[in-house]
Design a protein around this motif. Structure first.
Motif, short mmCIF file in Angstrom:
data_model
loop_
_atom_site.label_atom_id
_atom_site.label_comp_id
_atom_site.label_asym_id
_atom_site.label_seq_id
_atom_site.Cartn_x
_atom_site.Cartn_y
_atom_site.Cartn_z
N ILE A 84 0.87 -1.18 0.00
CA ILE A 84 0.00 0.00 0.00
C ILE A 84 0.90 1.23 0.00
O ILE A 84 1.78 1.37 0.85
N CYS A 85 0.67 2.12 -0.95
CA CYS A 85 1.54 3.27 -1.18
C CYS A 85 0.80 4.57 -0.88
O CYS A 85 -0.44 4.61 -0.90
N GLY A 86 1.57 5.63 -0.64
CA GLY A 86 0.97 6.93 -0.41
C GLY A 86 0.14 7.42 -1.58
O GLY A 86 -0.86 8.13 -1.40
N THR A 87 0.52 7.05 -2.81
CA THR A 87 -0.28 7.47 -3.96
C THR A 87 -1.64 6.78 -3.97
O THR A 87 -2.61 7.34 -4.48
N ASP A 88 -1.72 5.56 -3.42
CA ASP A 88 -3.02 4.91 -3.28
C ASP A 88 -3.94 5.76 -2.39
O ASP A 88 -5.12 5.94 -2.68
N LEU A 89 -3.37 6.29 -1.32
CA LEU A 89 -4.15 7.14 -0.42
C LEU A 89 -4.53 8.45 -1.10
O LEU A 89 -5.63 8.98 -0.88
N ASP A 90 -3.63 8.99 -1.93
CA ASP A 90 -3.96 10.20 -2.69
C ASP A 90 -5.16 9.96 -3.61
O ASP A 90 -6.04 10.82 -3.74
N ILE A 91 -5.19 8.80 -4.26
CA ILE A 91 -6.29 8.48 -5.17
C ILE A 91 -7.60 8.36 -4.40
O ILE A 91 -8.63 8.89 -4.81
N ILE A 92 -7.55 7.68 -3.25
CA ILE A 92 -8.76 7.54 -2.43
C ILE A 92 -9.25 8.91 -1.96
O ILE A 92 -10.46 9.18 -1.94
N ALA A 93 -8.31 9.79 -1.62
CA ALA A 93 -8.67 11.13 -1.13
C ALA A 93 -9.18 12.03 -2.24
O ALA A 93 -9.70 13.12 -1.97
N GLY A 94 -9.02 11.61 -3.50
CA GLY A 94 -9.48 12.42 -4.62
C GLY A 94 -8.53 13.52 -5.03
O GLY A 94 -8.90 14.42 -5.79
N SER A 95 -7.27 13.45 -4.57
CA SER A 95 -6.30 14.48 -4.92
C SER A 95 -5.53 14.15 -6.19
O SER A 95 -4.63 14.89 -6.57
N GLU A 146 -5.48 8.22 10.04
CA GLU A 146 -4.21 8.68 10.62
C GLU A 146 -3.59 9.79 9.78
O GLU A 146 -2.98 10.72 10.32
N ARG A 147 -3.79 9.71 8.49
CA ARG A 147 -3.23 10.74 7.61
C ARG A 147 -3.88 12.10 7.85
O ARG A 147 -3.27 13.15 7.62
N PRO A 161 -1.73 14.54 10.85
CA PRO A 161 -0.30 14.30 10.59
C PRO A 161 0.61 14.54 11.78
O PRO A 161 1.68 13.94 11.85
N ASP A 162 0.21 15.38 12.72
CA ASP A 162 1.07 15.63 13.88
C ASP A 162 1.19 14.41 14.79
O ASP A 162 2.15 14.30 15.56
N GLU A 163 0.21 13.50 14.71
CA GLU A 163 0.19 12.33 15.59
C GLU A 163 0.34 11.02 14.84
O GLU A 163 0.35 9.95 15.46
N ALA A 164 0.48 11.06 13.53
CA ALA A 164 0.46 9.84 12.72
C ALA A 164 1.64 8.94 13.04
O ALA A 164 2.78 9.40 13.10
N PRO A 165 1.41 7.63 13.22
CA PRO A 165 2.52 6.69 13.38
C PRO A 165 3.10 6.33 12.03
O PRO A 165 2.49 6.58 10.98
#
Length: 370
Positions: free
Chosen positions: A37-48, A351-352, A355-359
């Motif tokens: 699972i990559c950060g770009t996957d999260l970007d796609i889910i977020a619609g960015s 968690e994203r 960001p100040d508390e994200a593990p």
């Protein structure tokens, strides 16, 4: 078969049952084994991002079940391969972005839709679980090459302590960069990086939500002569502004993070940040393109970036993984089954948003557990 799909518009993730087409014909039939699972996957889910693939997953180790004829480079059925997700001849075509991704039990790719270089054999001495890190590690190697210019930088600053940022930091250290510093907003991520030997205790800095980090807090003398921007898209503009302010004159700044088409910053007016990354694709051209810019404060810096990796980058990544298995095993924090992916992605997105508390987390999906 089952696949993880993202509903367009809502970003909702679910597991869907579907049928594989009957018959073979001229196709590749792949069985994903491990998918990161990559950060770009999260970007796609977020619609960015504007990517249209409903099935995500581009960091993958797969087994070839069926192959068309003729085949690329003697590809064998029953053998494990890495997915090299970006088409070097058409960078708009990317597995898990424009093309269906690997978060499914089986992936059918018509022969006419495949491209040379899509599959790279996993080296025989490499643990298949660790092999799933080869693509992001290849990205880190490519980034380090572009930042090196004629010689390795003396002082590299990595902005972002997620998996991509820490892979970049560790890669730079292994390549011989004398001083590697990581900055992030999360104390938990920085602590994980130090405790697991990814970065030295005195080379981390927490970026507070308010004021920009002070270069004097990082360096006794000049600022960094190379900076890698490795943050989620929602933080890209702040991160690049920090980089431009802290960079020493003549520094190189690598954009691992993507930018929207036509996006600019007032500090470097007229520079299309989206286009900077598109000028280097899968190792070509070499030497890579670097763009000289004048910053509003009067200094000159150089911007670079890239999309995809070459076969050589992936082979180099696999060799590093073979030589340092214990180090890189610590990059993977969670191994989940396909049916657990929706709740895992929900956790990562939650968690994203803080960001100040994200593990620190790196999820890998083991398809054999589905």
């Amino acid at each position: 078969m089952q696949q993880v799909v993202v509903d367009p518009g809502t970003g909702k993730v679910r597991v869907r049952s579907t049928r594989l087409s009957r018959g073979s014909g001229q196709r590749w039939l792949l069985a994903p084994e491990f998918v990161g699972i990559c950060g770009t996957d999260l970007d796609i889910i977020a619609g960015s991002r504007a990517d249209k693939a409903s099935v995500l997953g581009h960091e993958a180790v797969v087994r070839v079940v069926e192959r068309p004829s003729p085949v690329f480079h003697g590809t064998e059925t029953g053998t494990s391969y890495l997915i090299n997700p970006v088409n070097a001849e058409d960078q708009e075509r990317i597995i898990g972005h424009s093309e269906a991704g690997m978060l499914q039990n089986a992936v059918e790719i018509p022969a006419a839709r495949a491209w040379d270089g899509l599959l790279v054999p996993v080296l025989p001495d490499l643990d298949p679980l660790l092999a799933v890190l080869s693509e992001p590690l290849g990205v880190a190697i490519y980034s380090a090459e572009l930042l090196a210019a004629q010689a390795l930088p003396e002082r590299l600053l990595v902005v972002g302590a997620g998996p991509m940022g820490l892979l970049t930091a560790v890669t730079a250290g292994l390549l011989g960069v004398p001083e590697v510093t990581v900055v992030d907003r999360s104390e938990r991520r920085l602590r994980y990086a130090v405790e697991n030997g990814f970065v030295e205790t005195d080379r981390v800095l927490r970026r507070e939500s308010g004021p920009n980090p002070d270069a004097a807090a990082l360096y006794d003398g000049p600022g960094p002569d190379a900076i890698a921007v490795c943050v989620g898209r929602e933080h890209r503009r702040v991160a690049l502004r920090d980089a431009l302010r802290i960079a020493s004159p003549g520094a190189r700044i690598g954009l691992t993070t993507g930018f929207k088409a036509g996006e600019t910053l007032c500090e470097i007016a007229g520079v299309d940040l989206h286009q900077i990354r598109r000028l280097n694709v899968c190792g070509e051209p070499w030497p890579g393109h670097v763009h000289q810019v004048d910053v509003a404060d009067g200094k000159c810096v150089y911007l670079t970036g890239h999309r995809g990796t070459s076969r050589r980058h992936l082979l180099d990544a696999m060799k590093i993984l073979i030589n340092h298995p214990e180090l890189f095993r610590r990059f993977i924090t969670d191994i989940v089954s396909l049916r657990e992916v929706p709740q895992s992605l929900e956790l990562l997105m939650r968690e994203r948003s803080a960001p100040d508390e994200a593990p620190y987390r790196k999820f890998v999906v083991a398809l054999g557990q589905s």
